[in-house]
Design an enzyme around this catalytic site. Structure first.
Site, PDB file in Angstrom:
ATOM      1  N   TYR A   3     -12.473  -2.186  -3.143  1.00 56.83           N
ATOM      2  CA  TYR A   3     -12.725  -2.065  -1.974  1.00 56.83           C
ATOM      3  C   TYR A   3     -14.407  -2.240  -1.775  1.00 56.83           C
ATOM      4  O   TYR A   3     -14.888  -1.392  -0.768  1.00 56.83           O
ATOM      5  CB  TYR A   3     -12.403  -0.921  -1.177  1.00 56.83           C
ATOM      6  CG  TYR A   3     -10.780  -1.350  -0.666  1.00 56.83           C
ATOM      7  CD1 TYR A   3     -10.609  -2.518   0.158  1.00 56.83           C
ATOM      8  CD2 TYR A   3      -9.864  -0.216  -1.040  1.00 56.83           C
ATOM      9  CE1 TYR A   3      -9.303  -2.773   0.479  1.00 56.83           C
ATOM     10  CE2 TYR A   3      -8.621  -0.523  -0.605  1.00 56.83           C
ATOM     11  CZ  TYR A   3      -8.497  -1.883   0.518  1.00 56.83           C
ATOM     12  OH  TYR A   3      -7.079  -1.838   0.723  1.00 56.83           O
ATOM     13  N   LYS A  58       0.844  -1.037  -0.050  1.00 50.14           N
ATOM     14  CA  LYS A  58      -0.091  -0.039   0.051  1.00 50.14           C
ATOM     15  C   LYS A  58       0.897   1.077   0.078  1.00 50.14           C
ATOM     16  O   LYS A  58       2.011   1.185   0.216  1.00 50.14           O
ATOM     17  CB  LYS A  58      -0.872  -0.100   1.382  1.00 50.14           C
ATOM     18  CG  LYS A  58      -1.842  -1.185   1.180  1.00 50.14           C
ATOM     19  CD  LYS A  58      -2.738  -1.063   2.442  1.00 50.14           C
ATOM     20  CE  LYS A  58      -3.887  -2.252   2.339  1.00 50.14           C
ATOM     21  NZ  LYS A  58      -4.667  -2.219   3.407  1.00 50.14           N
ATOM     22  N   ASN A  84      -1.814   0.044   7.074  1.00 46.34           N
ATOM     23  CA  ASN A  84      -1.387  -1.295   7.507  1.00 46.34           C
ATOM     24  C   ASN A  84      -0.538  -2.035   6.559  1.00 46.34           C
ATOM     25  O   ASN A  84      -0.651  -3.392   6.332  1.00 46.34           O
ATOM     26  CB  ASN A  84      -2.507  -2.337   7.695  1.00 46.34           C
ATOM     27  CG  ASN A  84      -3.561  -2.485   6.958  1.00 46.34           C
ATOM     28  OD1 ASN A  84      -3.384  -2.116   5.896  1.00 46.34           O
ATOM     29  ND2 ASN A  84      -4.578  -3.379   7.317  1.00 46.34           N
TER      30      ASN A  84
END
Ligand code: IDP
Ligand code: MG
Length: 160
Positions: free
Chosen positions: A53, A13, A116
């Site tokens: 998502y 990410k 994360n």
């Protein structure tokens, strides 16, 4: 297809890219014995973020998640190997880095749920790996080849 050929979608990410973690993360999967069959640095746009998502669109964190995932380049990858989706999820740790064991990617590199470091297809969501690979990669961006170390990774992969 042999049982070594399961493919899974994985992505460093924007936080992981900015923090210089691409190399370490790629290294972990290589060392595990997985085979890299596709990879690219890319910028996710709003539309792709919403498609990727979509399952979270009604969650309170959705807007922040879209903003984060479009905030800088990501490193998208496809890894192949036995039980690849589940094994990668195990190496990632829990969704929240604070709950992730040391030795996992999120447990070694993160402290905050919203940052994360890595995405991996959900092994409990049937077909998520294929769906996400299709969303991020064209067929001609995936490379079909034999990895010479497979005979050392898998007992049943041939002679050595
Ligand atoms: P996963 O990445 O471990 O599969 P998911 O539940 O699919 O976790 O959530 C997707 C992503 O959304 C997470 O990786 C995280 O970046 C973000 N996220 C999930 N839950 C929360 C939350 O409660 N607050 C903020 N961000 C969240
Ligand atoms: Mg998920």
């Amino acid at each position: 297809m042999s049982h070594h050929d399961e493919r899974t979608f994985v992505m460093v990410k924007p936080d992981g890219v900015q923090r210089g973690l691409i190399g370490d993360i790629v290294s972990r999967f290589e060392q595990r014995g997985l085979k890299l069959v596709g990879a690219k640095l890319m910028q996710i746009d709003e539309e792709l973020a919403h498609d990727h998502y979509g399952e979270h669109k009604d969650k309170p964190f959705f807007d922040g998640l879209v903003e984060f995932i479009t905030s800088g380049p990501v490193f998208a990858m496809v890894w192949e190997g036995a039980d690849a989706t589940r094994q990668v999820r195990g190496m990632m740790g829990e969704t929240d880095p604070a709950d992730s064991a040391p030795g996992t990617i999120r447990g070694d590199f993160g402290l905050d749920l919203g940052h994360n470091v890595i995405h991996g297809s959900d092994h409990e969501d049937e077909g998520a790996n294929e769906r996400e690979i299709d969303l991020f990669f064209d067929e001609d961006e995936l490379v079909d080849y034999d990895l010479s170390n497979a005979v050392w990774v898998y007992e049943d992969a041939g002679d050595h």
